[in-house]
Design a protein around this motif. Sequence first.
Motif, short mmCIF file in Angstrom:
data_model
loop_
_atom_site.label_atom_id
_atom_site.label_comp_id
_atom_site.label_asym_id
_atom_site.label_seq_id
_atom_site.Cartn_x
_atom_site.Cartn_y
_atom_site.Cartn_z
N LEU A 163 33.29 41.99 39.87
CA LEU A 163 32.68 42.60 41.05
C LEU A 163 31.48 41.78 41.53
O LEU A 163 31.33 41.50 42.73
CB LEU A 163 32.22 44.02 40.74
CG LEU A 163 33.27 45.13 40.69
CD1 LEU A 163 32.65 46.41 40.16
CD2 LEU A 163 33.87 45.37 42.07
N GLU A 164 30.63 41.42 40.58
CA GLU A 164 29.44 40.64 40.92
C GLU A 164 29.81 39.28 41.50
O GLU A 164 29.16 38.80 42.43
CB GLU A 164 28.57 40.47 39.68
CG GLU A 164 27.91 41.79 39.24
CD GLU A 164 27.18 41.65 37.92
OE1 GLU A 164 27.13 40.51 37.39
OE2 GLU A 164 26.67 42.67 37.40
N LYS A 165 30.86 38.68 40.96
CA LYS A 165 31.29 37.36 41.47
C LYS A 165 31.78 37.47 42.91
O LYS A 165 31.45 36.62 43.76
CB LYS A 165 32.39 36.80 40.58
CG LYS A 165 32.84 35.40 40.97
CD LYS A 165 33.88 34.84 40.01
CE LYS A 165 34.30 33.43 40.40
NZ LYS A 165 35.32 32.89 39.46
N ILE A 166 32.55 38.50 43.20
CA ILE A 166 33.04 38.70 44.57
C ILE A 166 31.89 38.88 45.55
O ILE A 166 31.92 38.36 46.68
CB ILE A 166 33.99 39.92 44.62
CG1 ILE A 166 35.32 39.58 43.93
CG2 ILE A 166 34.23 40.38 46.06
CD1 ILE A 166 36.24 40.77 43.77
N CYS A 167 30.86 39.60 45.11
CA CYS A 167 29.75 39.92 46.01
C CYS A 167 28.63 38.88 45.99
O CYS A 167 27.63 39.03 46.70
CB CYS A 167 29.18 41.29 45.65
SG CYS A 167 30.38 42.62 45.85
N ALA A 168 28.80 37.83 45.19
CA ALA A 168 27.74 36.82 45.08
C ALA A 168 27.70 35.88 46.26
O ALA A 168 26.67 35.25 46.52
CB ALA A 168 27.94 36.02 43.79
N SER A 169 28.79 35.77 47.00
CA SER A 169 28.81 34.85 48.15
C SER A 169 29.62 35.46 49.27
O SER A 169 30.47 36.33 49.06
CB SER A 169 29.43 33.50 47.75
OG SER A 169 30.77 33.68 47.30
#
Length: 380
Positions: free
Chosen positions: A268-274
């Motif tokens: 989830l964090e990776k998707i929302c990181a950029s």
Amino acid sequence: METFLEEHEVEMLAFIEKIVNIDSGSYDKQGVDTIGEILKRNYKDLGFHVIVEPQEEYGNHLIMQHKDAINPAIIILAHMDTVFPEGTVSERPFRIVGNRAYGPGVIDMKASHATVLYAIKALISEGNEGYKNIRIVLNSDEEIGSPSSRAIIEREAKGKKYALVMEPARKDGSLVSSRRGKGNYTLIIEGKAAHSGIEPEKGRSAIEELAHKIIQLHELSDHENGISVNVGLIEGGSSANTVSDHAEAQIDIRIKEMDQVELLEERLEKICASSDVAGTKISLEGEMNRPPMEKNKKTRALLRIIQDVGDEIGIEIEDTSTGGGSDASFTSSLGVATIDGLGPVGGNAHSDKEYLEIPSLVERTLLLATIIERLTQRTT
């Protein structure tokens, strides 16, 4: 006990009618507290001490055990709130059609309150002291995730050997031995507004960015392993001819095992990181608010005891897994042997077709009373 319950079936139905005909949605504090006062009086009449945990926003929670109880081994959980808004009762009050009773919250879970109360009355009538081996927690906010009662449930569950959770049995009569965990998240996108006809190139569409993210989020689902990610509600923009400067989505996440949480949150964090749309900003809020109820060794052992009880009184007990949430997840995650779905049989909860199978009322109350009796024999 069976004879006692059969003789009191009409009384049980009248009790259910009384509390069904009181609106008690999760945000209706007055209504929930009215239910709580009725239950408090009934339990006090049976010799129970009642502790009220006052709440400002939600209904008060109740914690109860008999005045002669000493360190009960069993915790019983039931909730007093429903999903229905104020005014629902006036539109469709309690009614009986054939072998079914209808009304808001009749199966989820107002009939279960009759089950617990009359199981205790049946034990008392038989001179069986199993009623001294239970601690009852009635909360007011289960339908919205138990935000104010989770800590109370976890506190009261510590040191208990068994947890009996009074959500209704499934339509086929099955009990619930496992549930998926649940998380609620909000994804917020900030963009830049612009006129879509005159200078669209100056805009940064929050809706476009959200569209990319929705696809990526849904790709996290792994249904074979019990993981589902669903964007169920979206909003954004101000007009059709304006590049949207704001958009957000409500995300529902379900998991089968606690071990899945860490990896899923990393993704989830990776998707929302950029961002996929340059110039947009992303923020993600929320958490996993219910751990999964896993069918572990302790729960399997408790299920076998309950199935043996069922065999003795003529009820075939099956169990099932469900994706819906309940407070059973909290006791299970603490290592307490937990079985859910111990209320009467019914269906269509959370809808205007919600019903109770009346013939299951005596049957499931007898089952609960006999379970308490059996578990007491094992812990004393």
